[in-house]
Design an enzyme around this catalytic site. Structure first.
Site, mmCIF file in Angstrom:
data_model
loop_
_atom_site.group_PDB
_atom_site.id
_atom_site.type_symbol
_atom_site.label_atom_id
_atom_site.label_comp_id
_atom_site.label_asym_id
_atom_site.label_seq_id
_atom_site.Cartn_x
_atom_site.Cartn_y
_atom_site.Cartn_z
ATOM 1 N N ARG A 1 -10.042 -2.864 -23.547
ATOM 2 C CA ARG A 1 -9.113 -3.765 -22.823
ATOM 3 C C ARG A 1 -7.932 -4.147 -23.715
ATOM 4 O O ARG A 1 -6.832 -4.411 -23.235
ATOM 5 C CB ARG A 1 -9.859 -5.019 -22.326
ATOM 6 C CG ARG A 1 -8.931 -6.024 -21.634
ATOM 7 C CD ARG A 1 -9.679 -7.022 -20.752
ATOM 8 N NE ARG A 1 -10.803 -7.646 -21.409
ATOM 9 C CZ ARG A 1 -10.734 -8.610 -22.325
ATOM 10 N NH1 ARG A 1 -9.562 -9.081 -22.689
ATOM 11 N NH2 ARG A 1 -11.825 -9.116 -22.856
ATOM 12 N N TYR B 1 9.157 -4.097 -3.043
ATOM 13 C CA TYR B 1 7.853 -3.706 -2.505
ATOM 14 C C TYR B 1 7.167 -4.969 -1.950
ATOM 15 O O TYR B 1 7.133 -6.003 -2.635
ATOM 16 C CB TYR B 1 7.021 -3.059 -3.620
ATOM 17 C CG TYR B 1 5.606 -2.777 -3.196
ATOM 18 C CD1 TYR B 1 5.330 -2.034 -2.057
ATOM 19 C CD2 TYR B 1 4.530 -3.278 -3.927
ATOM 20 C CE1 TYR B 1 4.027 -1.784 -1.659
ATOM 21 C CE2 TYR B 1 3.215 -3.031 -3.540
ATOM 22 C CZ TYR B 1 2.978 -2.284 -2.387
ATOM 23 O OH TYR B 1 1.690 -2.047 -1.994
ATOM 24 N N ASP C 1 12.135 -3.288 -11.554
ATOM 25 C CA ASP C 1 11.140 -2.317 -11.105
ATOM 26 C C ASP C 1 11.878 -0.985 -10.928
ATOM 27 O O ASP C 1 12.727 -0.843 -10.057
ATOM 28 C CB ASP C 1 10.519 -2.811 -9.789
ATOM 29 C CG ASP C 1 9.370 -1.933 -9.329
ATOM 30 O OD1 ASP C 1 9.390 -0.720 -9.616
ATOM 31 O OD2 ASP C 1 8.463 -2.453 -8.656
ATOM 32 N N LYS D 1 3.328 6.445 -8.540
ATOM 33 C CA LYS D 1 4.353 7.181 -7.794
ATOM 34 C C LYS D 1 4.883 8.379 -8.595
ATOM 35 O O LYS D 1 4.108 9.238 -8.961
ATOM 36 C CB LYS D 1 5.462 6.201 -7.398
ATOM 37 C CG LYS D 1 4.944 4.873 -6.823
ATOM 38 C CD LYS D 1 4.160 5.072 -5.546
ATOM 39 C CE LYS D 1 3.780 3.813 -4.831
ATOM 40 N NZ LYS D 1 2.648 3.066 -5.303
HETATM 41 N N1 LCS Z 1 6.647 -1.471 -7.140
HETATM 42 C C1 LCS Z 1 7.071 -0.606 -6.195
HETATM 43 C C2 LCS Z 1 8.528 -0.306 -6.084
HETATM 44 C C3 LCS Z 1 6.152 -0.006 -5.355
HETATM 45 O O1 LCS Z 1 6.617 0.853 -4.434
HETATM 46 C C4 LCS Z 1 4.771 -0.322 -5.480
HETATM 47 C C5 LCS Z 1 3.758 0.275 -4.570
HETATM 48 C C6 LCS Z 1 4.379 -1.242 -6.460
HETATM 49 C C7 LCS Z 1 5.336 -1.790 -7.290
HETATM 50 C C8 LCS Z 1 2.940 -1.608 -6.655
HETATM 51 O O2 LCS Z 1 2.305 -0.557 -7.297
HETATM 52 P P1 LCS Z 1 0.717 -0.223 -7.177
HETATM 53 O O3 LCS Z 1 -0.009 -1.468 -7.521
HETATM 54 O O4 LCS Z 1 0.478 0.193 -5.775
HETATM 55 O O5 LCS Z 1 0.553 0.854 -8.184
HETATM 56 N N2 LCS Z 1 4.323 0.839 -3.431
HETATM 57 C C9 LCS Z 1 3.681 1.317 -2.392
HETATM 58 C C10 LCS Z 1 4.339 1.774 -1.234
HETATM 59 O O6 LCS Z 1 5.536 1.739 -1.013
HETATM 60 N N3 LCS Z 1 3.449 2.246 -0.422
HETATM 61 O O7 LCS Z 1 2.166 2.077 -0.875
HETATM 62 C C11 LCS Z 1 2.231 1.470 -2.196
#
Ligand code: LCS
Length: 393
Positions: A58, A111, A183, A208
C-alpha cells in the site's frame, strides 16, 4: 527520473527504470503484500526515510513504482502516485487540498462522479464548490472566493468536449495562490502536457487511453513539484486507494503502445467526425478537430491533436439517439472510453445521470447528447456501422 532527454515514444517503452536483478526485459509483477527487512535497524530506517527500501505494497511496490515513474516522465512532472481508480485519484486530490470551510472551483462539465461527490458528499464536511464554464476566464475569475483552495479542470471535458485555456486559468489561479489540478484523461500526455502549460497537478483515469485495452480500472496523479507530491502521497496511502501490482503491470504494458493507438484512433475519429457532421440526421457535432468547435483554435494551440472522443446530437433528439445506440453492431453500447474498441453511450442517462437536471443542462449535457469513443478498427467498418444505425432513426 531517467530518460529526460529521449523522445516521448522512447519514454513509453523504456521509462520506469526498475532493474530486475535477473535481467528480465519487462518489470516483473512483485505480487507481494510486504517486503522483508535486512535487519530491525533497516526496517526502522525504511520507516524514517533514511533508507528507500520497500515496506508494504500500500505504501510502495516496484511494479507500481515503474508505472509511477513512467507517468511522471511522460507528463514532465516530479513524481507519480498510482491509485486504484481514476476516482481514487480525484478524491485523493480533493481531500488533500480541501478542508472544512474551503471552496473549490470546478469545470461544470466533468466526469459525472468527479462533480457528483462535490455536490453530494463533500458538503457534509463543510466544503463548497462552484461549477463554472472554465472555458470562459471571466467565469473562473468571478467564481474565485477568499476561501478557494483548488481549481479543478477537465479539458477536453467529459462529455461536452469543451476546452479550457490551461495557461490562462493557471496564471489567474497562481495570482490568487490557488493550485490548479487538471484531469487529462481525454487527451493523455501524448496530446497535452498540462504541467508544461502551468497546471500544478495532473490526474488520469488510466482505465482509458493510458491502459487502452478495457481490461483494468486504474488512476494516477502526477505533480509538478516535490512539495505537492509530499502532500498527496500520504493521503493516498492513508485512504488505501493504492494500485495493485498486477493492475500496474497491465497498465504499464498497455501504455507502451499509447502513441500508435492514439494516432490510429484519432485518424479514425477525424473521418468519423466529418462523416457525422455531413449526415442529414445529425444536428450538431462537438469534436476539437472540427472548425465548428467553439475552441478549435485553442485546442490546436494547447493540444498536439484533437483526440478520439466525439459528442453529437441527432435531429430526432433522445428518441433518435436511443434508437441509434440500440442499432449499432460493431460499436459496443457501453460506458468508459479510450480503448481500442469503439464505444457509444448516453451521458445524461448513464455516466452523468446522478447530476441534477438543471446542472446537466447548464453544463451542456443535454438529453440529445450521444458520446462516441472511436477505436482502432477499420474506419470503413465504424462508419458503415454508424450509417446502418442511423438508417431508421
Ligand atoms: N475522469 C474522467 C475524465 C473520466 O472519464 C473518468 C471515468 C474518471 C475520471 C474516473 O475514472 P475511473 O474511476 O472510472 O477509473 N469515466 C468514465 C466514463 O466516461 N464512462 O465510464 C467511466
Amino acid at each position: 527520473m531517467g530518460l529526460k532527454n529521449t523522445g516521448f515514444n522512447s519514454k513509453l517503452i523504456h521509462s520506469g527504470g526498475i532493474k530486475d536483478p535477473l535481467g528480465s526485459a519487462v518489470t516483473p509483477i512483485y505480487q507481494t503484500s510486504t517486503f522483508s527487512f535486512k535487519s530491525a535497524k533497516h526496517g526502522s530506517q525504511c520507516f524514517s526515510g533514511e533508507s528507500d527500501g520497500y515496506i508494504y505494497t500500500r505504501i510502495g511496490n516496484p511494479t507500481i513504482l515503474d508505472l509511477e515513474r513512467t507517468m511522471a516522465d511522460l507528463e514532465n512532472g516530479f513524481g507519480g502516485i498510482a491509485t486504484s481508480s481514476g476516482m481514487g485519484a480525484v478524491n485523493t486530490v480533493y481531500l488533500t487540498y480541501l478542508s472544512s470551510g474551503d471552496h473549490v472551483v470546478c469545470t461544470e462539465a466533468v466526469y459525472g462522479p468527479s462533480r457528483g461527490v462535490l455536490e453530494n458528499v463533500y458538503p457534509k464536511f463543510g466544503i463548497e464548490a462552484s461549477f463554472v464554464n472554465t472555458s470562459e476566464l471571466k467565469a473562473v475569475k468571478e467564481a474565485i472566493q477568499p476561501n478557494t483552495k483548488l481549481i479543478f479542470l477537465e479539458s477536453p471535458a467529459n462529455p461536452t468536449m469543451q476546452i479550457t485555456d490551461v495557461v490562462a486559468v493557471s496564471e489567474l489561479a497562481h495570482k490568487n495562490n490557488i493550485p490548479v489540478c487538471i484531469d487529462n484523461t481525454f487527451a493523455s500526455p501524448y496530446l497535452q502536457k498540462p504541467l508544461d502549460l502551468g497546471a500544478d497537478i495532473v490526474l488520469h483515469s488510466m482505465t482509458k487511453f493510458i491502459n487502452g485495452h478495457a481490461d483494468i480500472v486504474a488512476g494516477m496523479i502526477v505533480t509538478k513539484t516535490e512539495e505537492d507530491f509530499k502532500k498527496l502521497r500520504p493521503m493516498m496511502v492513508n485512504l488505501g486507494c493504492n494500485m495493485d501490482p498486477n493492475q500496474a503491470f497491465l497498465t504499464r504494458r498497455g501504455l507502451k503502445t499509447l502513441s500508435i493507438r492514439i494516432d490510429k484512433a484519432q485518424e479514425n475519429c477525424i473521418k468519423v467526425a466529418d462523416y457525422l457532421e455531413s449526415h442529414p440526421k445529425v444536428a450538431w457535432v462537438k469534436f476539437p478537430g472540427l472548425k465548428s468547435h467553439p475552441q478549435y483554435e485553442l485546442a490546436k494551440k494547447q493540444m498536439s491533436g484533437p483526440g478520439a472522443m466525439i459528442s453529437f446530437g441527432l435531429n430526432g433528439g433522445y428518441k433518435a439517439g436511443e434508437k441509434m445506440m440500440n442499432n449499432v453492431q460493431l460499436a459496443l453500447l457501453a460506458v468508459s472510453l479510450g480503448g481500442i474498441e469503439t464505444l457509444i453511450q448516453h451521458p445524461a442517462s448513464m455516466t452523468h445521470s446522478k447530476l441534477t437536471i438543471a446542472g446537466k443542462l447548464k453544463a451542456g449535457i443535454t438529453d440529445d447528447l450521444v458520446r462516441l469513443s472511436v477505436g482502432i478498427e477499420d474506419v470503413e467498418d465504424i462508419i458503415n456501422d454508424l450509417d446502418q444505425a442511423l438508417k431508421d432513426v
